[in-house]
Design a protein around this motif. Sequence first.
Motif, short mmCIF file in Angstrom:
data_model
loop_
_atom_site.label_atom_id
_atom_site.label_comp_id
_atom_site.label_asym_id
_atom_site.label_seq_id
_atom_site.Cartn_x
_atom_site.Cartn_y
_atom_site.Cartn_z
N SER A 336 -10.08 1.44 7.54
CA SER A 336 -8.56 0.80 7.90
C SER A 336 -8.71 -0.46 6.57
CB SER A 336 -8.41 0.38 9.18
OG SER A 336 -9.52 -0.73 9.48
N VAL A 337 -7.14 -0.46 6.66
CA VAL A 337 -6.78 -1.62 5.58
C VAL A 337 -5.62 -2.48 6.46
CG1 VAL A 337 -5.70 -2.09 3.36
CG2 VAL A 337 -7.44 -0.21 3.51
N ILE A 338 -5.66 -3.61 6.00
CA ILE A 338 -4.72 -4.57 6.44
C ILE A 338 -3.95 -5.32 5.22
CG2 ILE A 338 -3.77 -6.63 7.49
CD1 ILE A 338 -5.83 -6.05 9.75
N LEU A 339 -2.54 -4.85 4.70
CA LEU A 339 -2.01 -5.57 3.68
C LEU A 339 -1.46 -6.80 3.99
CD1 LEU A 339 -0.21 -2.32 2.66
CD2 LEU A 339 -2.38 -3.02 1.56
N ALA A 340 -2.01 -7.87 3.56
CA ALA A 340 -1.32 -9.07 3.80
C ALA A 340 -1.31 -9.93 2.60
CB ALA A 340 -2.50 -10.11 4.71
N THR A 341 -0.61 -9.10 1.54
CA THR A 341 -0.68 -9.60 0.14
C THR A 341 0.27 -11.00 -0.05
OG1 THR A 341 1.05 -7.86 -0.20
CG2 THR A 341 -0.94 -7.40 -0.87
N GLY A 342 1.17 -11.36 1.04
CA GLY A 342 2.15 -12.44 0.85
C GLY A 342 3.08 -11.95 -0.21
N VAL A 343 3.78 -13.22 -0.83
CA VAL A 343 4.78 -13.25 -1.53
C VAL A 343 4.34 -14.21 -2.50
CG1 VAL A 343 6.89 -12.45 0.06
CG2 VAL A 343 6.08 -14.97 -0.13
N ARG A 488 13.82 -4.42 -1.42
CA ARG A 488 13.50 -5.45 -2.08
C ARG A 488 11.89 -5.68 -2.29
NH1 ARG A 488 14.97 -10.02 1.90
NH2 ARG A 488 14.25 -8.28 3.26
N GLY A 489 11.37 -4.51 -1.97
CA GLY A 489 9.83 -4.45 -2.26
C GLY A 489 9.08 -4.69 -1.01
N PHE A 490 9.53 -5.07 0.02
CA PHE A 490 8.73 -5.62 1.32
C PHE A 490 8.46 -4.15 2.17
CE2 PHE A 490 11.29 -9.52 0.45
CZ PHE A 490 10.42 -10.35 0.45
N ILE A 491 7.15 -4.21 2.76
CA ILE A 491 6.46 -3.03 3.14
C ILE A 491 7.38 -2.89 4.53
CG2 ILE A 491 4.31 -2.25 4.16
CD1 ILE A 491 3.05 -4.14 2.08
N LEU A 492 7.47 -1.44 4.81
CA LEU A 492 8.08 -0.94 6.01
C LEU A 492 6.92 -0.50 6.91
CD1 LEU A 492 10.85 1.21 4.36
CD2 LEU A 492 11.13 -0.91 5.56
N ALA A 493 7.21 -0.88 8.26
CA ALA A 493 6.12 -0.62 9.36
C ALA A 493 6.67 -0.36 10.60
CB ALA A 493 5.22 -1.85 9.13
N GLY A 494 6.05 0.13 11.47
CA GLY A 494 6.53 0.42 12.80
C GLY A 494 8.01 0.89 12.99
N PRO A 495 8.58 0.15 13.84
CA PRO A 495 10.00 0.73 14.03
C PRO A 495 10.76 0.93 12.92
CG PRO A 495 9.32 -1.09 15.58
CD PRO A 495 8.21 -0.98 14.50
N ASP A 496 10.70 0.13 11.87
CA ASP A 496 11.43 0.32 10.62
C ASP A 496 11.23 1.53 10.04
OD1 ASP A 496 12.61 -2.21 10.76
OD2 ASP A 496 10.99 -3.24 9.77
N TYR A 514 1.93 2.80 14.79
CA TYR A 514 1.93 1.60 15.58
C TYR A 514 3.01 0.46 14.95
CZ TYR A 514 -2.04 3.58 17.68
OH TYR A 514 -2.99 4.54 18.55
N HIS A 515 3.16 -0.75 15.67
CA HIS A 515 4.31 -1.61 15.32
C HIS A 515 4.01 -2.11 13.89
CE1 HIS A 515 6.98 -4.84 15.92
NE2 HIS A 515 6.20 -5.78 15.75
N LEU A 516 2.90 -2.54 13.77
CA LEU A 516 2.60 -2.94 12.27
C LEU A 516 1.84 -1.83 11.23
CD1 LEU A 516 1.18 -6.67 13.26
CD2 LEU A 516 3.47 -5.76 12.52
N GLU A 517 1.89 -0.85 11.78
CA GLU A 517 1.54 0.46 10.82
C GLU A 517 2.39 0.95 9.94
OE1 GLU A 517 -1.67 4.15 11.72
OE2 GLU A 517 0.04 3.78 13.12
N THR A 518 1.99 1.28 8.57
CA THR A 518 2.88 1.77 7.36
C THR A 518 2.82 3.30 7.69
OG1 THR A 518 0.95 2.12 6.01
CG2 THR A 518 1.83 -0.10 6.14
N GLY A 522 -3.67 4.13 9.57
CA GLY A 522 -4.95 3.08 9.39
C GLY A 522 -4.59 2.06 8.47
N VAL A 523 -3.30 2.38 7.70
CA VAL A 523 -3.00 0.92 6.76
C VAL A 523 -2.08 0.12 7.52
CG1 VAL A 523 -2.12 0.40 4.50
CG2 VAL A 523 -3.59 2.48 4.76
N PHE A 524 -2.06 -1.29 7.79
CA PHE A 524 -1.22 -1.89 8.57
C PHE A 524 -0.89 -2.93 7.55
CE2 PHE A 524 -4.17 0.12 11.32
CZ PHE A 524 -3.41 0.47 12.37
N VAL A 525 0.26 -3.85 7.87
CA VAL A 525 0.92 -4.83 7.27
C VAL A 525 0.95 -6.01 7.91
CG1 VAL A 525 3.13 -4.15 7.53
CG2 VAL A 525 2.64 -5.74 5.52
N ALA A 526 0.82 -7.36 7.48
CA ALA A 526 0.91 -8.53 8.30
C ALA A 526 1.49 -9.84 7.45
CB ALA A 526 -0.21 -8.65 9.05
#
Length: 558
Positions: A336-343, A488-496, A514-518, A522-526
């Motif tokens: 699994s991967v969590i994308l927390a790349t920020g801005v 704008r380049g922000f990552i879509l996840a879950g309900p979006d 899932y809510h934060l899943e892309t 198995g790839v999530f964003v936070a």
Amino acid sequence: MAQAADAARTVIMTVDDDPGVSRAVARDLRRRYGASYRIVRAESGESALDALRELKLRGDLVAVILADYRMPQMNGIEFLEQALDVYPGARRVLLTAYADTNAAIDAINVVDLDHYLLKPWDPPEEKLYPVLDDLLQAWRSSDYRPVPSTKVVGHRWSARSSDVREFLARNQVPYRWYSSDEPEGRRLLAAAGEDGMRLPVVVTPDGTPLVEPEAVDLAARVGLATTPTADFYDLVVIGGGPAGLGAAVYGASEGLRTVLVERSATGGQAGQSSRIENYLGFPDGVSGAQLTDRARRQAAKFGAEILTAREVTALEVNGAARIVRFSDGSAVAAHSVILATGVSYRQLSAPGCEDLTGCGVFYGSALTEAPSCQGQDVYIVGGANSAGQAAMYLSRGAKSVTLLVRGPSLSASMSHYLIQQIEESPNIRVRARTVVEEAHGDGHLERLTLREVDTGETEEVDAQWVFVFIGAAPLTDWLDGTVLRDERGFILAGPDLTADGRPPEGWELDRPPYHLETNVPGVFVAGDARSESAKRVASAVGEGAMAVMLVHRYLEQS
């Protein structure tokens, strides 16, 4: 502990002008080290120096000196500088009431500071003793000689010199700064076989000179981890801001083999903040650097690997594995991967700004430059919390601080408590509906042309320092073609991803994301990189923890 022969003659000294604090420090030191060291306390720098000279005459050894920074007549740095002449081998610790980055950097440059601690240090078992244990071990193993430090030789208006100083400071690597114009700086350049045309030159603790080093080379030479120890993990966290650090702490503490990958320095934009006052549990505020350091040590305590100066360039799917590729061609895989790349802060497009970046034009707080702003007129571009925190911090020493805000006021983007503080600060001025039209200077910033948005009128002002905080651009271009993003380049996840009630194109599972899943299972964003995120430290940390919970759910069903 110390050898038995040294026990009666080896000293740990504590200096604090507050008698209550002085007694408390001495009490905690005696509890842990009283059986092997003499604990000597003093309540002023002058009396402490007298005690050190007496110890020297008697032939006693001094292993560690802890000094409070905010003492009258002689502050902690001034005292440690003089103590260095008496006991150059003693390890030096600065006690501060706040995470005073400015004071710590000054102390590193002046007195080879080994560590700084925040008061209060409760519980000492977590915040005091581990630090002292390491310093005492270093003191014993070095035969009582000072620990060699990293040296940086550069120029005040060298953009690359500024980048290196910021990299070392944000990664908590102690260093000493030498100007290439000063005798000691010229001596170091000559020893390295350089004439000063290529700066900076970094001299590592083992004496190796690095000329204009890249971040990954510098990181490896100053002791930062840059290479993963395994080929496969349960979780790869990409990005070391609050969301990434939160994910690393919760992932590792819950038994996941976790590696965090950071392109520059942990902390993200929050790590550059001089003071965060609205984070839960810190009523007196905490600096971004201090919060980052605690989170990083916490993640390491639970077994998370933290890699620095590693840029991720691609994410690939290979069956159940998620492959993370680095800029040097190497890769690491995980379940699994969590994308927390920020801005990152957007760049000023005004003419002259690009050429003067790092030479008077800085993005983010660039705290290593703050001491040079003493008595100067400083300009800050931006109207959100980061700009307000920087304004308050720089106003302590600057002659004046001017906030340039495109909007009609600060109220639309800045927290109320910061607006109140700015209004009460006599040397901070807010210029609404004003933008930078052009930056001028030969080798470094000398003037700014400002434009009134409503009238179009321009004004040229003298300026050597401008710090820019103008919105955020997500660091997600490398995900193009793999992970869905908004316009704008922000990552879509879950309900979006399922706004129309249907799963995203290519989704093959019989459940919605899932809510934060892309759109990649198995790839999530936070954190800030997520579309419509709150852009606050607390929410980023919370999302990092929530993403780990969802990772567990994903792994259980895989």
